[in-house]
Design a protein around this motif. Structure first.
Motif, PDB file in Angstrom:
ATOM      1  N   ARG A  31      72.275 -17.348  98.231  1.00 14.33           N
ATOM      2  CA  ARG A  31      71.669 -16.129  96.952  1.00 14.33           C
ATOM      3  C   ARG A  31      71.077 -16.209  96.025  1.00 14.33           C
ATOM      4  O   ARG A  31      70.116 -15.882  95.647  1.00 14.33           O
ATOM      5  CB  ARG A  31      72.433 -15.045  96.832  1.00 14.33           C
ATOM      6  N   ASP A  32      71.623 -17.179  95.281  1.00 10.28           N
ATOM      7  CA  ASP A  32      71.192 -17.638  94.488  1.00 10.28           C
ATOM      8  C   ASP A  32      69.540 -18.499  93.925  1.00 10.28           C
ATOM      9  O   ASP A  32      69.480 -18.365  93.251  1.00 10.28           O
ATOM     10  CB  ASP A  32      72.533 -18.380  92.965  1.00 10.28           C
ATOM     11  N   GLN A  36      66.040 -17.494  92.125  1.00  9.13           N
ATOM     12  CA  GLN A  36      65.531 -17.870  91.353  1.00  9.13           C
ATOM     13  C   GLN A  36      63.648 -18.313  92.534  1.00  9.13           C
ATOM     14  O   GLN A  36      63.020 -18.103  91.679  1.00  9.13           O
ATOM     15  CB  GLN A  36      66.471 -19.627  91.754  1.00  9.13           C
ATOM     16  N   GLN A  37      63.819 -18.561  93.389  1.00 14.24           N
ATOM     17  CA  GLN A  37      62.395 -18.010  94.533  1.00 14.24           C
ATOM     18  C   GLN A  37      61.729 -17.245  93.865  1.00 14.24           C
ATOM     19  O   GLN A  37      60.413 -17.150  93.973  1.00 14.24           O
ATOM     20  CB  GLN A  37      62.910 -18.776  96.046  1.00 14.24           C
ATOM     21  N   VAL A 115      66.104  -5.424  91.416  1.00 13.14           N
ATOM     22  CA  VAL A 115      65.247  -6.215  91.691  1.00 13.14           C
ATOM     23  C   VAL A 115      64.555  -6.295  90.396  1.00 13.14           C
ATOM     24  O   VAL A 115      64.971  -5.768  89.218  1.00 13.14           O
ATOM     25  CB  VAL A 115      64.670  -4.276  91.479  1.00 13.14           C
ATOM     26  N   GLN A 116      63.614  -6.984  90.526  1.00 10.91           N
ATOM     27  CA  GLN A 116      62.747  -7.889  89.817  1.00 10.91           C
ATOM     28  C   GLN A 116      61.705  -7.530  88.974  1.00 10.91           C
ATOM     29  O   GLN A 116      60.819  -7.254  90.102  1.00 10.91           O
ATOM     30  CB  GLN A 116      62.682  -9.600  89.866  1.00 10.91           C
ATOM     31  N   HIS A 137      60.011  -6.870  95.694  1.00  8.30           N
ATOM     32  CA  HIS A 137      60.937  -6.869  96.622  1.00  8.30           C
ATOM     33  C   HIS A 137      61.718  -7.248  96.985  1.00  8.30           C
ATOM     34  O   HIS A 137      61.056  -8.802  97.152  1.00  8.30           O
ATOM     35  CB  HIS A 137      60.191  -5.711  97.456  1.00  8.30           C
ATOM     36  N   PRO A 138      63.137  -7.297  96.871  1.00 14.57           N
ATOM     37  CA  PRO A 138      64.079  -9.065  97.636  1.00 14.57           C
ATOM     38  C   PRO A 138      63.801  -8.107  99.022  1.00 14.57           C
ATOM     39  O   PRO A 138      64.600  -8.935  99.404  1.00 14.57           O
ATOM     40  CB  PRO A 138      65.237  -7.543  96.922  1.00 14.57           C
ATOM     41  N   ALA A 139      63.389  -8.062  99.768  1.00 16.59           N
ATOM     42  CA  ALA A 139      63.129  -8.237 101.065  1.00 16.59           C
ATOM     43  C   ALA A 139      62.967  -9.334 101.369  1.00 16.59           C
ATOM     44  O   ALA A 139      63.865  -9.911 102.745  1.00 16.59           O
ATOM     45  CB  ALA A 139      60.999  -7.699 102.140  1.00 16.59           C
ATOM     46  N   LEU A 140      62.618 -10.799 100.777  1.00 16.36           N
ATOM     47  CA  LEU A 140      62.687 -12.039 101.608  1.00 16.36           C
ATOM     48  C   LEU A 140      63.700 -12.553 100.999  1.00 16.36           C
ATOM     49  O   LEU A 140      64.012 -13.153 101.869  1.00 16.36           O
ATOM     50  CB  LEU A 140      61.253 -12.932 100.124  1.00 16.36           C
ATOM     51  N   GLY A 141      64.963 -11.998 100.001  1.00 16.68           N
ATOM     52  CA  GLY A 141      65.907 -12.530  99.829  1.00 16.68           C
ATOM     53  C   GLY A 141      66.741 -12.535 100.969  1.00 16.68           C
ATOM     54  O   GLY A 141      67.767 -12.677 101.507  1.00 16.68           O
TER      55      GLY A 141
END
Length: 648
Positions: A31-32, A36-37, A115-116, A137-141
């Motif tokens: 998750r971390d 960062q990615q 959300v970034q 959007h955190p979809a990739l994460g």
């Protein structure tokens, strides 16, 4: 819980803790890393989009700016872009609905990622053109974290299952000595001493296994020592040292037992005057060699004809008690004996059919030991007077029925269950209360009650024992006789039943259906155990498996070893009546005491039989037996349950 389950549960818990820790560590790290990615991707996108928008902002080309934003939406997971022109403060916003495929909604609802957002200023030289804000959007994460966790859990689960299987197999191998120790301890508790356990490689278990093996060996040695003491006492008191045959004392006791029980047969007395001639020529040594040779061949050949007890009762006299022989069997026995004697005395230089004589008498009703001995001795003296090899004394007593008449009448009485019953109380030595009862039966033949003493010899002759026992047990069940007793009831089985595999199967089915199986005791005579131990053990295991118990009757009557007690493990034994006979003849209690000690060492209860009065019972009380039985308590009639209710 077993030790295996406890260790397995402990290792399972530890493995689960380790696996959970690894999953948690992998989860947080992944998750971390994805946070960062996504932040790095957002920064790169912000920089590249700002550079691409700069020339279009300078010229005011809004259409091209929108095209560039759509390209950004298509190439990544961004849900909103806001562009604010600083010249006129005009703001334009583009939104992109993002759908996460392959990830369950419950996982997304965990809100694992924030959300970034990123905002930057686009300038041209010193001129500020616009501000750009991109919301990721955190979809990739979620997608990558779900994939990583799926792979991790699958790999760890496979490793977990594999480790559990390996541990289970290894634990079974490691704990195998403990299982063997447990089984050995159980067998030792049951006074069964098997083979030693193999010493394991595990250092901590070696001492335990060695201790168990040592304890088993010592207990086995103790039992063997006690058994050896009994053999030594029997040899000292009941055997002739030269011939290795039973002596007069043993023969008298067995004749007493035999005549007090149902049976048929006879007695042969033999006088060997030729032994005096051998003694005159060759001395004691020569005479003893002839006696040993004669005794050896007698033991080898004569029992094959019929059951018999061969005894040396004086220097030149032998006795042959035929305990289960009809007239034709006795004749064959006599012929074989004469042939055997002639062959042996010829080797010593004595002419055949000379210098020895045989007297034969047959058992008849109501005969005593003195009667039988007297008749055989009269026949012997008659043979010597007439210079004959043998003389048969006929009593002239006629049989009540012929063999075929007995067959017909017995079958009719047995099949119609024409039984009447009595039982005898067996009392405890110390508490003087009834501990069990022994059942006796009579058959009604021609309207008269016939005792077992009269009909049992013909039941054995005609091989009707198995049928008798079946009908007898069914009759006891139908009449509900066991409900009249507050104590267990002993039932004697015939030799035919003990040797009949079909009867054992029938008995198993019968006992499984019987509501009174817990009150039933089945007694097996010692002679049957020694003659067919395998079949008797099978019957005993069958009976015990359904809740009944097993006892050994006439224990100690035979001169063999008592190791069958350790193998069979009966619930109780009944000492043979001969022990009471020996005591009446001023023999010591050593033999009886030693036998009781063996039984008590095997957790087997002991009942002394043949007790005639209170004084005799008190005399045997010092042996610490569990119970006694005999003429001191007379048998009582047993009424069927319905008739007993009427009486009450």
């Amino acid at each position: 819980m077993t030790l295996f389950k406890e260790i397995n549960s402990l290792l399972f818990g530890l493995f689960l803790l380790v696996m959970t820790s690894l999953v948690y560590f992998q989860f947080t790290q992944a998750r971390d890393f994805m946070s960062q990615q996504m932040e790095s991707d957002l920064n790169n996108t912000m920089t590249s989009l700002g550079l691409m928008l700069k020339p279009h902002l300078e010229t005011g080309d809004i259409a091209s700016a929108e095209t560039l934003v759509n390209v950004i939406f298509e190439g990544g997971f961004y849900q909103k872009v806001t562009l604010k022109w600083l010249v006129d403060n005009k703001e334009q916003t583009w939104s992109n609905p993002v759908v996460i495929k392959g990830v369950p909604q419950w996982f997304i609802d965990l809100d694992l990622f924030e959300v970034q957002k990123k905002e930057s200023l686009i300038t041209s030289g010193w001129m500020q053109l616009a501000t750009l804000e991109i919301e990721g959007h955190p979809a990739l994460g979620y997608r990558e974290l779900w994939r990583v966790m799926n792979d991790t859990l699958m790999i760890l689960s496979l490793m977990f299952i594999l480790c559990i299987l390996i541990v289970r197999v290894r634990l079974n191998r490691i704990l195998k000595p403990l299982h063997q120790i447990a089984r050995q301890a159980k067998t030792i508790a049951q006074c069964k001493f098997g083979q030693d356990i193999d010493v394991p490689k595990t250092r901590e278990l070696k001492d335990v296994v060695n201790a168990i093996n040592s304890m088993s060996g010592q207990l086995k040695h103790v039992f063997s020592t006690l058994d050896g003491e009994i053999d030594a006492l029997k040899a000292d008191k009941l055997l002739d040292r030269v011939a290795g045959l039973p002596n007069r004392q043993y023969l008298s006791a067995q004749m007493h037992n035999w005549l007090n029980e149902p049976g048929y047969g006879g007695l042969i007395l033999a006088k060997f005057d030729c032994l005096e001639e051998v003694y005159a020529k060759y001395g004691y040594q020569g005479r003893d060699e002839i006696i040993k040779a004669l005794a050896g061949r007698m033991r080898l050949e004569l029992p094959e004809i019929t059951d018999s007890i061969i005894a040396r009762i004086a220097n030149t006299e032998f006795a042959f008690l035929l305990t289960r022989a009809e007239r034709h069997q006795m004749e064959l026995y006599l012929q074989t004996l004469i042939r055997l004697i002639n062959q042996e005395i010829s080797k010593a230089g004595c002419p055949p059919n000379s210098q020895f004589a045989l007297g034969v008498s047959q058992r008849v009703a109501n005969m005593t030991v003195a009667d039988l001995m007297s008749q055989s001795d009269n026949a012997l003296q008659q043979a010597r007077r007439d210079n004959k090899v043998s003389q048969w004394l006929d009593t002239g007593q006629t049989q009540k029925y012929s063999r075929e008449q007995w067959r017909t009448k017995l079958l009719e009485a047995i099949n119609n269950k024409q039984f009447s019953f009595q039982w005898q109380a067996i009392s405890g030595v110390n508490r003087q209360e009834i501990i069990q009862r022994e059942m006796y039966c009579r058959l009604t033949i021609d309207g008269q009650a016939v005792r077992a003493f009269e009909f049992m010899p013909f039941v054995e002759l005609l091989s009707l024992g198995s049928r008798l026992d079946r009908c007898l047990l069914e009759s006891i069940e139908q009449q509900k006789l066991l409900k009249s007793a507050d104590q267990p009831v002993a039932i004697n089985l015939t030799h035919d039943s003990l040797l009949d595999a079909d009867f054992v199967l029938w008995l198993s089915r019968f006992l499984k259906k019987s509501p009174d199986v817990g009150q039933m005791l089945f007694e097996i005579p010692e002679s049957a155990v020694l003659a067919a131990f395998g079949r008797c053990r099978y019957l005993a295991e069958t009976v015990r498996s359904v809740g009944a118990k097993v006892g050994i009757d006439q224990c100690g009557r035979q001169l063999g070893s008592l190791d069958y007690l350790q193998k069979l493990q009966p619930d109780y034994i009944k000492l043979d009546q001969s022990f009471v006979f020996y005591e009446k003849s001023n023999q010591s209690l050593e033999l009886c005491r030693a036998l009781i000690n063996v039984a008590r060492g095997l957790n087997i209860k002991v009942i002394i039989t043949g007790i005639e009065d209170q004084l005799q019972m008190e005399h045997f009380a010092s042996l610490k037996a569990d119970g006694y039985q005999g003429y001191i308590s007379t048998p009582e009639d047993v009424l069927p349950q319905t008739e007993a209710d009427k009486v009450l």
